[in-house]
Design a protein around this motif. Structure first.
Motif, PDB file in Angstrom:
ATOM      1  N   ALA A   1     116.684 -19.748  96.689  1.00  0.00           N
ATOM      2  CA  ALA A   1     117.630 -20.746  97.211  1.00  0.00           C
ATOM      3  C   ALA A   1     118.443 -20.096  98.320  1.00  0.00           C
ATOM      4  O   ALA A   1     119.028 -19.035  98.107  1.00  0.00           O
TER       5      ALA A   1
ATOM      6  N   GLY B   1     119.580 -17.542  93.213  1.00  0.00           N
ATOM      7  CA  GLY B   1     119.156 -18.884  92.821  1.00  0.00           C
ATOM      8  C   GLY B   1     117.719 -19.152  93.237  1.00  0.00           C
ATOM      9  O   GLY B   1     117.089 -18.368  93.955  1.00  0.00           O
ATOM     10  N   THR B   2     117.215 -20.272  92.779  1.00  0.00           N
ATOM     11  CA  THR B   2     115.833 -20.673  93.052  1.00  0.00           C
ATOM     12  C   THR B   2     115.810 -22.107  93.547  1.00  0.00           C
ATOM     13  O   THR B   2     116.500 -22.974  92.995  1.00  0.00           O
ATOM     14  N   LEU B   3     115.007 -22.348  94.554  1.00  0.00           N
ATOM     15  CA  LEU B   3     114.768 -23.695  95.065  1.00  0.00           C
ATOM     16  C   LEU B   3     113.390 -24.129  94.602  1.00  0.00           C
ATOM     17  O   LEU B   3     112.398 -23.429  94.831  1.00  0.00           O
TER      18      LEU B   3
ATOM     19  N   THR C   1     113.622 -32.140  94.940  1.00  0.00           N
ATOM     20  CA  THR C   1     114.100 -30.768  95.089  1.00  0.00           C
ATOM     21  C   THR C   1     115.166 -30.487  94.034  1.00  0.00           C
ATOM     22  O   THR C   1     115.893 -31.389  93.617  1.00  0.00           O
TER      23      THR C   1
ATOM     24  N   THR D   1     117.964 -27.140  93.013  1.00  0.00           N
ATOM     25  CA  THR D   1     118.503 -25.803  93.181  1.00  0.00           C
ATOM     26  C   THR D   1     118.953 -25.333  91.805  1.00  0.00           C
ATOM     27  O   THR D   1     119.727 -26.017  91.132  1.00  0.00           O
TER      28      THR D   1
ATOM     29  N   SER E   1     119.973 -31.689  92.205  1.00  0.00           N
ATOM     30  CA  SER E   1     118.599 -32.129  92.436  1.00  0.00           C
ATOM     31  C   SER E   1     118.644 -33.436  93.206  1.00  0.00           C
ATOM     32  O   SER E   1     119.652 -34.141  93.218  1.00  0.00           O
TER      33      SER E   1
END
Length: 86
Positions: free
Chosen positions: A37, A43-45, A64, A66, A76
């Motif tokens: 992210a 973080g992750t996307l 999407t 995060t 989202s």
């Protein structure tokens, strides 16, 4: 050619979110993307794109999410379009 993704805990965390559930109801050819992210430390996307409607570079339907460093959803969304006419 796109291959089914390997098991991924970020995808598992995003799948139950409403935006992803809605999109998966009609997505015959889902394409998953997982990346860091850009605005959340560690973080992750997670992105879900519907192939067959648009292209991976210009999708018509995208979910999407995060996720934080513990894979908890921060936000989202479900995006539609734009539909481009030539």
């Amino acid at each position: 050619m796109f291959h089914k993704p390997a098991p991924n805990t970020a995808i598992d965390a995003a799948t139950p979110l409403p935006a992803f559930r809605e999109l998966l109801q009609f997505a015959q050819f889902p394409l998953w993307r997982v990346s860091p992210a850009p605005d959340v430390e560690n973080g992750t996307l997670v992105e879900l794109v519907v192939l067959g409607l648009g292209s991976p570079q210009s999708p018509l339907f995208t979910a999407t999410a995060t996720l934080d460093s513990n894979l908890r959803p921060l936000r989202s969304s479900l995006k539609f379009g734009p539909f481009q006419r030539k």
